[in-house]
Design a protein around this motif. Structure first.
Motif, PDB file in Angstrom:
ATOM      1  N   GLY A   1      10.022  19.894  -6.096  1.00 56.31           N
ATOM      2  CA  GLY A   1      11.417  20.248  -5.953  1.00 56.31           C
ATOM      3  C   GLY A   1      12.275  19.023  -5.729  1.00 56.31           C
ATOM      4  O   GLY A   1      11.788  17.928  -5.442  1.00 56.31           O
ATOM      5  N   ASP A   2      13.595  19.206  -5.857  1.00 61.19           N
ATOM      6  CA  ASP A   2      14.527  18.094  -5.661  1.00 61.19           C
ATOM      7  C   ASP A   2      14.400  17.504  -4.262  1.00 61.19           C
ATOM      8  O   ASP A   2      14.466  16.279  -4.088  1.00 61.19           O
ATOM      9  N   ASN A   3      14.196  18.349  -3.255  1.00 58.96           N
ATOM     10  CA  ASN A   3      14.108  17.851  -1.879  1.00 58.96           C
ATOM     11  C   ASN A   3      12.900  16.943  -1.697  1.00 58.96           C
ATOM     12  O   ASN A   3      12.974  15.925  -0.994  1.00 58.96           O
ATOM     13  N   ALA A   4      11.779  17.312  -2.320  1.00 58.77           N
ATOM     14  CA  ALA A   4      10.574  16.484  -2.203  1.00 58.77           C
ATOM     15  C   ALA A   4      10.799  15.114  -2.822  1.00 58.77           C
ATOM     16  O   ALA A   4      10.397  14.087  -2.253  1.00 58.77           O
ATOM     17  N   ILE A   5      11.453  15.075  -3.978  1.00 60.54           N
ATOM     18  CA  ILE A   5      11.733  13.789  -4.619  1.00 60.54           C
ATOM     19  C   ILE A   5      12.648  12.950  -3.741  1.00 60.54           C
ATOM     20  O   ILE A   5      12.463  11.738  -3.589  1.00 60.54           O
ATOM     21  N   GLU A   6      13.640  13.583  -3.118  1.00 63.84           N
ATOM     22  CA  GLU A   6      14.543  12.848  -2.224  1.00 63.84           C
ATOM     23  C   GLU A   6      13.772  12.236  -1.059  1.00 63.84           C
ATOM     24  O   GLU A   6      14.045  11.100  -0.648  1.00 63.84           O
ATOM     25  N   VAL A   7      12.799  12.963  -0.547  1.00 64.51           N
ATOM     26  CA  VAL A   7      11.987  12.449   0.567  1.00 64.51           C
ATOM     27  C   VAL A   7      11.203  11.221   0.119  1.00 64.51           C
ATOM     28  O   VAL A   7      11.169  10.191   0.814  1.00 64.51           O
TER      29      VAL A   7
ATOM     30  N   ALA B   1       0.845  -1.199   0.000  1.00 68.35           N
ATOM     31  CA  ALA B   1       0.000   0.000   0.000  1.00 68.35           C
ATOM     32  C   ALA B   1       0.879   1.248   0.000  1.00 68.35           C
ATOM     33  O   ALA B   1       1.768   1.391   0.842  1.00 68.35           O
ATOM     34  N   LEU B   2       0.616   2.147  -0.945  1.00 68.31           N
ATOM     35  CA  LEU B   2       1.423   3.362  -1.082  1.00 68.31           C
ATOM     36  C   LEU B   2       0.515   4.569  -1.291  1.00 68.31           C
ATOM     37  O   LEU B   2      -0.521   4.465  -1.953  1.00 68.31           O
ATOM     38  N   PRO B   3       0.902   5.728  -0.758  1.00 72.19           N
ATOM     39  CA  PRO B   3       0.181   6.967  -1.077  1.00 72.19           C
ATOM     40  C   PRO B   3       0.318   7.269  -2.578  1.00 72.19           C
ATOM     41  O   PRO B   3       1.250   6.786  -3.230  1.00 72.19           O
ATOM     42  N   PRO B   4      -0.584   8.079  -3.127  1.00 77.18           N
ATOM     43  CA  PRO B   4      -0.606   8.317  -4.576  1.00 77.18           C
ATOM     44  C   PRO B   4       0.719   8.783  -5.170  1.00 77.18           C
ATOM     45  O   PRO B   4       1.137   8.292  -6.219  1.00 77.18           O
ATOM     46  N   ARG B   5       1.386   9.725  -4.525  1.00 72.28           N
ATOM     47  CA  ARG B   5       2.619  10.237  -5.121  1.00 72.28           C
ATOM     48  C   ARG B   5       3.727   9.189  -5.103  1.00 72.28           C
ATOM     49  O   ARG B   5       4.525   9.104  -6.046  1.00 72.28           O
TER      50      ARG B   5
ATOM     51  N   ARG C   1      13.729  14.265 -14.859  1.00 71.83           N
ATOM     52  CA  ARG C   1      12.909  13.309 -15.621  1.00 71.83           C
ATOM     53  C   ARG C   1      11.807  12.720 -14.741  1.00 71.83           C
ATOM     54  O   ARG C   1      10.678  12.531 -15.179  1.00 71.83           O
ATOM     55  N   LEU C   2      12.149  12.418 -13.495  1.00 69.90           N
ATOM     56  CA  LEU C   2      11.144  11.915 -12.566  1.00 69.90           C
ATOM     57  C   LEU C   2      10.039  12.946 -12.345  1.00 69.90           C
ATOM     58  O   LEU C   2       8.856  12.610 -12.317  1.00 69.90           O
ATOM     59  N   ALA C   3      10.442  14.202 -12.172  1.00 68.09           N
ATOM     60  CA  ALA C   3       9.451  15.260 -11.952  1.00 68.09           C
ATOM     61  C   ALA C   3       8.522  15.385 -13.152  1.00 68.09           C
ATOM     62  O   ALA C   3       7.308  15.576 -13.005  1.00 68.09           O
ATOM     63  N   GLU C   4       9.079  15.250 -14.352  1.00 68.43           N
ATOM     64  CA  GLU C   4       8.276  15.396 -15.577  1.00 68.43           C
ATOM     65  C   GLU C   4       7.334  14.221 -15.776  1.00 68.43           C
ATOM     66  O   GLU C   4       6.155  14.397 -16.098  1.00 68.43           O
ATOM     67  N   GLU C   5       7.845  12.990 -15.585  1.00 64.90           N
ATOM     68  CA  GLU C   5       7.057  11.812 -15.917  1.00 64.90           C
ATOM     69  C   GLU C   5       6.136  11.358 -14.780  1.00 64.90           C
ATOM     70  O   GLU C   5       5.028  10.897 -15.029  1.00 64.90           O
ATOM     71  N   ALA C   6       6.608  11.464 -13.546  1.00 66.70           N
ATOM     72  CA  ALA C   6       5.819  10.954 -12.422  1.00 66.70           C
ATOM     73  C   ALA C   6       4.896  12.013 -11.830  1.00 66.70           C
ATOM     74  O   ALA C   6       3.854  11.680 -11.267  1.00 66.70           O
ATOM     75  N   PHE C   7       5.269  13.282 -11.934  1.00 64.26           N
ATOM     76  CA  PHE C   7       4.509  14.339 -11.267  1.00 64.26           C
ATOM     77  C   PHE C   7       4.101  15.428 -12.245  1.00 64.26           C
ATOM     78  O   PHE C   7       4.227  16.615 -11.948  1.00 64.26           O
ATOM     79  N   GLN C   8       3.619  15.046 -13.405  1.00 68.84           N
ATOM     80  CA  GLN C   8       3.226  16.017 -14.420  1.00 68.84           C
ATOM     81  C   GLN C   8       2.199  16.993 -13.862  1.00 68.84           C
ATOM     82  O   GLN C   8       1.174  16.599 -13.330  1.00 68.84           O
ATOM     83  N   GLY C   9       2.517  18.269 -14.017  1.00 69.21           N
ATOM     84  CA  GLY C   9       1.582  19.290 -13.572  1.00 69.21           C
ATOM     85  C   GLY C   9       1.754  19.696 -12.129  1.00 69.21           C
ATOM     86  O   GLY C   9       1.198  20.690 -11.686  1.00 69.21           O
TER      87      GLY C   9
ATOM     88  N   LEU D   1       7.146   5.266  -7.919  1.00 67.80           N
ATOM     89  CA  LEU D   1       7.609   3.883  -8.035  1.00 67.80           C
ATOM     90  C   LEU D   1       7.257   3.313  -9.406  1.00 67.80           C
ATOM     91  O   LEU D   1       8.062   2.579 -10.008  1.00 67.80           O
ATOM     92  N   ALA D   2       6.077   3.637  -9.935  1.00 67.06           N
ATOM     93  CA  ALA D   2       5.697   3.158 -11.263  1.00 67.06           C
ATOM     94  C   ALA D   2       6.662   3.688 -12.319  1.00 67.06           C
ATOM     95  O   ALA D   2       7.073   2.950 -13.230  1.00 67.06           O
ATOM     96  N   CYS D   3       7.047   4.944 -12.194  1.00 71.61           N
ATOM     97  CA  CYS D   3       7.985   5.534 -13.142  1.00 71.61           C
ATOM     98  C   CYS D   3       9.343   4.841 -13.059  1.00 71.61           C
ATOM     99  O   CYS D   3       9.952   4.505 -14.084  1.00 71.61           O
ATOM    100  N   LEU D   4       9.823   4.594 -11.848  1.00 67.52           N
ATOM    101  CA  LEU D   4      11.106   3.912 -11.672  1.00 67.52           C
ATOM    102  C   LEU D   4      11.056   2.490 -12.219  1.00 67.52           C
ATOM    103  O   LEU D   4      12.039   1.992 -12.781  1.00 67.52           O
ATOM    104  N   MET D   5       9.906   1.823 -12.074  1.00 69.70           N
ATOM    105  CA  MET D   5       9.774   0.463 -12.604  1.00 69.70           C
ATOM    106  C   MET D   5       9.787   0.464 -14.134  1.00 69.70           C
ATOM    107  O   MET D   5      10.339  -0.444 -14.765  1.00 69.70           O
TER     108      MET D   5
END
Length: 220
Positions: free
Chosen positions: A185-191, A149-153, A173-181, A158-162
């Motif tokens: 920030g970089d810190n949020a992705i690191e979290v 079970a995972l929260p939406p983001r 690239r992660l920000a563009e493909e996984a979080f379109q719109g 994880l789907a993008c990484l898979m």
């Protein structure tokens, strides 16, 4: 099924045909935009993926792409562009291109992008990386047979990484493909990456940081 390379630089084209051939692909090379447009205008064309230069004789790569997308929204298109041609890249993506590479590029990266696009085209409804499985229809993850079970983001990340398993993916690239719109920030992705590592634990695939390249998901 064939890869179609549309590139008027003959030396580059020969290198790409040889490289992709060693990967087991059947590659058809065309050096003229008009010839490519005619080939792809056929509804029953047998092209699995198009590698498309934009500056072509006959007609431009953007014209080729636009003609293809009038009747075919599914065949993946990888644009090959000059490094500074930002407007052309944006226009290509707006017209329906799936990805782009700026010249000059590393052959390893080209091979990885081709593999990723062909995986997305596959009709399979499951992505598997080691003990981790994603049912793409239900957007459900399982780890060693148990529902993860995972929260939406975190699901989207994880789907993008898979989808790119086995290749490093940078934060942009992660920000563009996984979080379109979404403004990410970089810190949020690191979290989110940190949280995913904890959820995958020792039984899931490894989520590694590759210095200077991004994050890499790979089976243990």
């Amino acid at each position: 099924m064939t890869l179609l390379l549309v590139e008027d630089d003959i030396l580059l084209a020969e290198t790409l045909v040889d490289t992709l051939g060693l990967e087991g692909h059947d590659v058809c090379h065309l050096a003229d935009g008009e010839a490519a447009r005619e080939r792809l205008s056929e509804t029953g064309h047998d092209t699995a993926l198009v590698l498309l230069d934009l500056n072509l004789p006959g007609c431009s790569g953007l014209d080729v792409l636009q003609a293809l997308r009038r009747h075919d929204r599914d065949t993946p298109v990888l644009i090959l562009t000059a490094r500074g041609a930002v407007e052309d890249r944006v226009r290509g993506l707006d017209l329906g291109a799936d990805d782009y590479l700026a010249k000059p590029f590393a052959l390893d990266e080209l091979e990885a992008r081709v593999r990723a696009l062909l995986r997305r085209r596959s009709p399979t409804t499951e992505l598997t990386v080691g003990a981790l499985v994603l049912d793409t229809r239900q957007q459900r993850f399982t780890l060693e047979g148990e529902i993860l079970a995972l929260p939406p983001r975190e699901q989207r990340l994880l789907a993008c990484l898979m989808q790119h398993a086995g290749e490093p993916v940078d934060k942009a690239r992660l920000a563009e493909e996984a979080f379109q719109g979404d403004a990410m920030g970089d810190n949020a992705i690191e979290v989110y990456v940190h949280r995913l590592r904890k959820r995958l634990g020792s039984t899931g695939p490894a989520l590694r940081t590759v210095r200077g390249l991004g994050y890499l998901l790979e089976a243990m």
